[in-house]
Design an enzyme around this catalytic site. Structure first.
Site, PDB file in Angstrom:
ATOM      1  N   LYS A 184      12.540   3.626  -2.793  1.00  0.00           N
ATOM      2  CA  LYS A 184      11.558   4.331  -1.618  1.00  0.00           C
ATOM      3  C   LYS A 184      12.371   5.457  -1.133  1.00  0.00           C
ATOM      4  CE  LYS A 184       8.685   0.466  -1.552  1.00  0.00           C
ATOM      5  NZ  LYS A 184       9.357  -0.467  -2.573  1.00  0.00           N
TER       6      LYS A 184
HETATM    7  C1  LIG Z   1       2.689  -1.631  -1.568  1.00  0.00           C
HETATM    8  C2  LIG Z   1       4.176  -2.390  -1.349  1.00  0.00           C
HETATM    9  N1  LIG Z   1       3.902  -4.032  -0.710  1.00  0.00           N
HETATM   10  C3  LIG Z   1       4.938  -4.644  -0.027  1.00  0.00           C
HETATM   11  C4  LIG Z   1       5.765  -4.387  -0.260  1.00  0.00           C
HETATM   12  C5  LIG Z   1       7.469  -4.864  -0.235  1.00  0.00           C
HETATM   13  O1  LIG Z   1       8.705  -4.410  -0.091  1.00  0.00           O
HETATM   14  P1  LIG Z   1      10.420  -5.332   0.435  1.00  0.00           P
HETATM   15  O2  LIG Z   1      10.422  -4.780  -1.674  1.00  0.00           O
HETATM   16  O3  LIG Z   1      10.718  -4.401   0.698  1.00  0.00           O
HETATM   17  O4  LIG Z   1      10.245  -6.353   0.349  1.00  0.00           O
HETATM   18  C6  LIG Z   1       6.438  -3.165  -1.559  1.00  0.00           C
HETATM   19  C7  LIG Z   1       7.517  -2.748  -1.679  1.00  0.00           C
HETATM   20  O5  LIG Z   1       8.207  -2.422  -3.433  1.00  0.00           O
HETATM   21  C8  LIG Z   1       5.269  -2.557  -2.329  1.00  0.00           C
HETATM   22  O6  LIG Z   1       5.247  -1.442  -3.283  1.00  0.00           O
END
Ligand SMILES: Cc1ncc(COP(=O)(O)O)c(C=O)c1O
Length: 369
Positions: A184
């Site tokens: 990210k």
């Molecule tokens: C659009 C979106 N929502 C939610 C997430 C979830 O985040 P995480 O991977 O930190 O749980 C991600 C990512 O990786 C994402 O790209």
């Protein structure tokens, strides 16, 4: 020149290492500590909300926010069909049903007109996703939400610092969530953040995040809570990254300009959009080729990989997954775009020379498929 270029790698400097060492040396290695407090305070300041609450990742942030809204069995939540699966899964965890709306053909974010078509008496919330760093059309979404009395939870997992009409995403709905996964715009390894202006929501989310322990009586629990906390060590990394976020976003925008300068003229190819009301942070550089189908796209990606250039495909529409096929609608735009799009190397430490090399390889390969 480095002969392998990944899609994404973090930008870590001495500052990050110093803060992490300081957190470890302080002994505050779990989820209490001054880096947590500072990271939350500075992140709220950055987004422009009153509150920010760290979570263990973006997915738990989404789940926690939905539970805090009171969403559960029998409810429906409208999400875009074109997103990472976590957006839909978080809805499913609550017992509610994700209902997939189509996306806008220009921004690839949720289409407000299609939200209207998908609303039923069971709809409780909308989750707009600011896909690949471009904001969704928040005024139109908030207007629909007001009309029908729905919650708006912004999924800004991919869009730290992106702006809608000069306001940062994460400050435009009832709450927003961010992810700090390693790829990210800023990272904490794994981690997430909820942002909001609503004090009651913030207090309840915080309480539910910490096993719903009573403030008045320790080890007394009147709700089923979670442990969705971030550690002080992760927050130390996050704070150092946050202190560099403007530099990282500027670099992303510069990288996009380089790509645009070279790839912009190739016929049939489209790169990321940026609407006049938007500031795109270009989390992922996107290339859409009208001539691609799934087979051609995969061949193209394989040939790029053979030269040392990594890419990834766009997300499949969530409703295409067997797990969600019962929720399927014929979302025309999502189903037509997914196989035409890929993400190119997008790390903040990419150089112009590498972008030129990627462009040359793309041009040659496109001629031969
Ligand atoms: C659009 C979106 N929502 C939610 C997430 C979830 O985040 P995480 O991977 O930190 O749980 C991600 C990512 O990786 C994402 O790209």
């Amino acid at each position: 020149m480095n002969k392998f270029i990944p899609v994404s790698e973090p930008s870590i400097t001495q500052k990050e290492i110093d803060y992490i060492l300081d957190a470890v040396n302080s002994g505050w290695v779990s989820s209490i500590g001054e880096y947590i407090e500072k990271f939350e305070r500075k992140f709220a300041e950055f987004v422009g909300t009153k509150y920010a609450l760290t979570t263990s990742n973006g997915t738990t942030g989404l789940h926690l926010a939905l539970v805090t809204f009171g969403i559960g069995d029998g409810d429906e939540v409208i999400v875009p069909d074109l997103t990472f699966i976590a957006t839909a899964n978080a809805v499913t965890y609550t017992g509610a049903k994700p209902v997939f709306a189509d996306v806008d053909p220009e921004t690839w974010c949720i289409d407000p007109e299609d939200i209207r078509r998908k609303i039923t008496s069971k709809t409780k919330a909308i989750i707009p996703v600011h896909l690949y760093g471009h904001p969704a059309d928040m005024d139109a979404i908030n207007e629909i939400a007001r009309e029908y009395g729905l919650f708006v939870l912004e999924d800004a997992a991919e869009a730290h610092g992106a702006e809608y009409k000069r306001k940062k995403v994460g400050s435009l709905g009832h709450a927003g969530i961010f992810s700090f996964y390693g790829n990210k715009i800023i990272t904490t390894g794994e981690g997430g953040m909820i942002t909001t202006n609503d004090e009651k929501f913030y207090e309840r989310a915080r309480y539910l995040r910490d096993q719903a322990m009573s403030k008045e009586k320790r080890y007394w629990h009147t709700d089923i809570g979670f442990n969705y906390r971030m550690t002080n060590i992760q927050a130390a990394l996050g704070l150092a990254q946050l202190e560099r976020i403007e530099e990282l976003i500027e670099k992303k925008r510069q990288i996009f300009k380089w790509y645009k300068e070279y790839l912009g003229d190739i016929e049939g190819i489209r790169l990321n959009p940026e609407k006049e009301w938007a500031k795109n942070v270009y989390w992922m550089i996107c290339l859409v080729n009208e001539k691609f189908d799934e087979e051609k796209r995969d061949k193209f990606m394989k040939k790029l990989k053979d030269t040392g250039i990594d890419t990834r495909p766009f997300f499949y529409p969530c409703s295409m997954m067997p797990i969600y096929s019962k929720n399927r609608f014929k979302n025309k735009v999502a189903y037509s775009i997914y196989e035409k799009g890929i993400n190119l190397p997008s790390s903040a430490n990419l150089t112009k020379e590498k972008v030129i090399w990627i462009y040359q390889e793309i041009k040659t390969i496109l001629k031969n498929i």
